[in-house]
Design a protein around this motif. Sequence first.
Motif, short mmCIF file in Angstrom:
data_model
loop_
_atom_site.label_atom_id
_atom_site.label_comp_id
_atom_site.label_asym_id
_atom_site.label_seq_id
_atom_site.Cartn_x
_atom_site.Cartn_y
_atom_site.Cartn_z
N GLY A 1 0.99 -1.16 0.13
CA GLY A 1 0.09 0.04 -0.09
C GLY A 1 0.88 1.15 0.08
N ASP A 2 2.01 1.27 0.76
CA ASP A 2 2.86 2.15 1.00
C ASP A 2 3.46 2.49 -0.40
OD1 ASP A 2 5.07 4.03 1.65
OD2 ASP A 2 5.76 2.68 3.33
N ALA A 3 3.99 1.47 -1.00
CA ALA A 3 4.75 1.69 -2.46
C ALA A 3 3.65 2.10 -3.37
CB ALA A 3 5.45 0.20 -2.61
N THR B 1 -1.60 9.56 0.68
CA THR B 1 -1.97 8.54 -0.20
C THR B 1 -1.19 7.24 0.41
OG1 THR B 1 -0.70 9.09 -1.63
CG2 THR B 1 -3.03 9.42 -2.11
N ASP B 2 -0.05 7.33 0.43
CA ASP B 2 0.91 6.19 0.85
C ASP B 2 0.61 5.85 2.33
OD1 ASP B 2 2.14 8.74 1.72
OD2 ASP B 2 3.92 7.34 1.95
N THR B 3 0.29 6.90 3.08
CA THR B 3 0.20 6.41 4.72
C THR B 3 -1.20 5.69 4.67
OG1 THR B 3 1.73 7.99 5.30
CG2 THR B 3 -0.04 7.62 6.98
N VAL B 4 -2.23 6.39 4.20
CA VAL B 4 -3.46 5.69 4.44
C VAL B 4 -3.42 4.42 3.90
CG1 VAL B 4 -6.00 6.03 3.65
CG2 VAL B 4 -4.70 8.02 4.51
N TYR C 1 1.67 9.40 -5.60
CA TYR C 1 0.62 10.19 -5.45
C TYR C 1 0.37 10.86 -4.17
CZ TYR C 1 -0.54 6.52 -8.88
OH TYR C 1 -0.34 5.85 -9.96
N GLU C 2 1.31 10.92 -3.36
CA GLU C 2 1.23 11.74 -2.26
C GLU C 2 1.63 13.25 -2.40
OE1 GLU C 2 4.29 10.97 1.02
OE2 GLU C 2 3.38 11.94 2.49
N PRO C 3 2.48 13.52 -3.11
CA PRO C 3 2.84 15.19 -3.28
C PRO C 3 1.45 15.80 -4.10
CG PRO C 3 4.72 14.16 -4.12
CD PRO C 3 3.61 12.82 -3.81
N THR D 1 14.18 8.50 3.88
CA THR D 1 14.18 9.14 2.22
C THR D 1 13.16 9.99 2.62
OG1 THR D 1 12.72 7.31 2.31
CG2 THR D 1 14.66 7.04 0.74
N ASP D 2 11.97 10.19 3.22
CA ASP D 2 11.35 11.21 3.49
C ASP D 2 10.78 11.05 4.68
OD1 ASP D 2 8.14 11.16 2.73
OD2 ASP D 2 9.44 9.53 2.28
N VAL D 3 10.58 12.19 5.27
CA VAL D 3 10.07 12.21 7.00
C VAL D 3 9.06 13.18 7.24
CG1 VAL D 3 11.03 12.14 9.27
CG2 VAL D 3 12.74 11.72 7.46
N TYR E 1 9.10 1.14 -0.85
CA TYR E 1 8.06 1.84 -0.10
C TYR E 1 9.03 3.02 0.79
CZ TYR E 1 10.75 -1.70 2.97
OH TYR E 1 11.75 -2.48 3.70
N SER E 2 8.16 3.62 1.62
CA SER E 2 8.62 4.87 2.14
C SER E 2 8.62 4.65 3.95
CB SER E 2 7.76 6.06 1.73
OG SER E 2 6.51 5.97 2.24
N ASP E 3 8.70 5.97 4.38
CA ASP E 3 9.01 6.34 5.84
C ASP E 3 8.01 5.29 6.47
OD1 ASP E 3 6.89 7.72 4.70
OD2 ASP E 3 7.27 9.15 6.38
N ASP E 4 6.97 5.13 6.07
CA ASP E 4 5.90 4.23 6.87
C ASP E 4 6.05 2.85 7.16
OD1 ASP E 4 3.08 6.14 5.87
OD2 ASP E 4 4.66 6.09 4.69
N THR E 5 6.86 2.06 6.21
CA THR E 5 7.08 0.62 6.30
C THR E 5 8.54 0.58 6.87
OG1 THR E 5 5.85 0.11 4.33
CG2 THR E 5 7.49 -1.55 4.97
#
Length: 316
Positions: A19-21, A267-270, A26-28, A96-98, A53-57
């Motif tokens: 889901g994160d990836a 989007t990535d976090t939800v 689409y987050e920006p 990578t992003d926080v 995947y990003s900070d969430d994972t």
Amino acid sequence: MKSERDDRVAGTLLAAACGDALGVHYEPSQRGPADGDPQMLGGGYGHYAPGEYSDDTQMAVVIAQVAASGADLRSEDALDRVASGFVQDWFGGGATDVGAQTRALLGRAAARPPVDAASLRSIGADLHRESGRTAGNGSLMRTSPVALAFLGQADAMAEAARAVSALTHHDPVAGEACVLWCLAISHAVLTGSVDLSVGLSRVPESWEDRIREAETRPVSDFAAQSGWVVAALQGAWAAVFGVRDIADPAERLRKGLVAAVNGGGDTDTVAAIAGALLGASCGASAVPAEWRAIVHGWPGLDADGLEALALACRRG
Ligand SMILES: [Mg+2]
């Protein structure tokens, strides 16, 4: 061959990562693709590779590694290790992003050693006094390993969920969201079914209306405020609830994650939050092969690595 229950344990972290990836691109723009068919395109705030995947994972992995070592996530020793994992390993080495709230907190912690749980909580209390706003979605997005570490042990799980949340999120509402989501993940792993009300007796009454609201409104209604933990949980729950009657687990998991991304907002976090619960109920075997093939991220995990880490949390 994994048992069905192990498949659901493994699916919790894997589907959250998917889901994160799926959402990072689409987050920006805070909105899903025009054609309603999101893809793992990468990009986003962290300039991610497709499938990354990003900070969430990433932050969930830090917690999972401590749980997998056998440490009790309620203990100050384990919380110290999560704290140093967040600050030194992740923020200092792999981030990578926080998110804004997490950056403010971990930045101060990195500049003011020693890094331990007590110092993080103290900085979090300072930030709460200064801003009055420490109920971001950043502890909910990473909470699923806590559920895996305490499957079926509701009291211990709730205590650990609040303690791990409070490392970075002083506002108790963030911890309450983590309690609800962890108990729902545990219930899903153990039974295969999804029910967010199983944790309601452990949080203030106001949560019941929030949950019912999410069951009667589209995901997009919660997008504008999805940086706030309550709206992030509502958006994720709207996505999961909306697919509850789809019989095929693979179709349910895919459509739930697509709905989470298409709802817009964070989007990535939800989608990561929704993914943990969808994976816990549908299992790793329900994750589409094309997602499984490319999902990956810090500190060097692929789909097999995420599954193994999830299973190790439980065994730990
Ligand atoms: Mg993210």
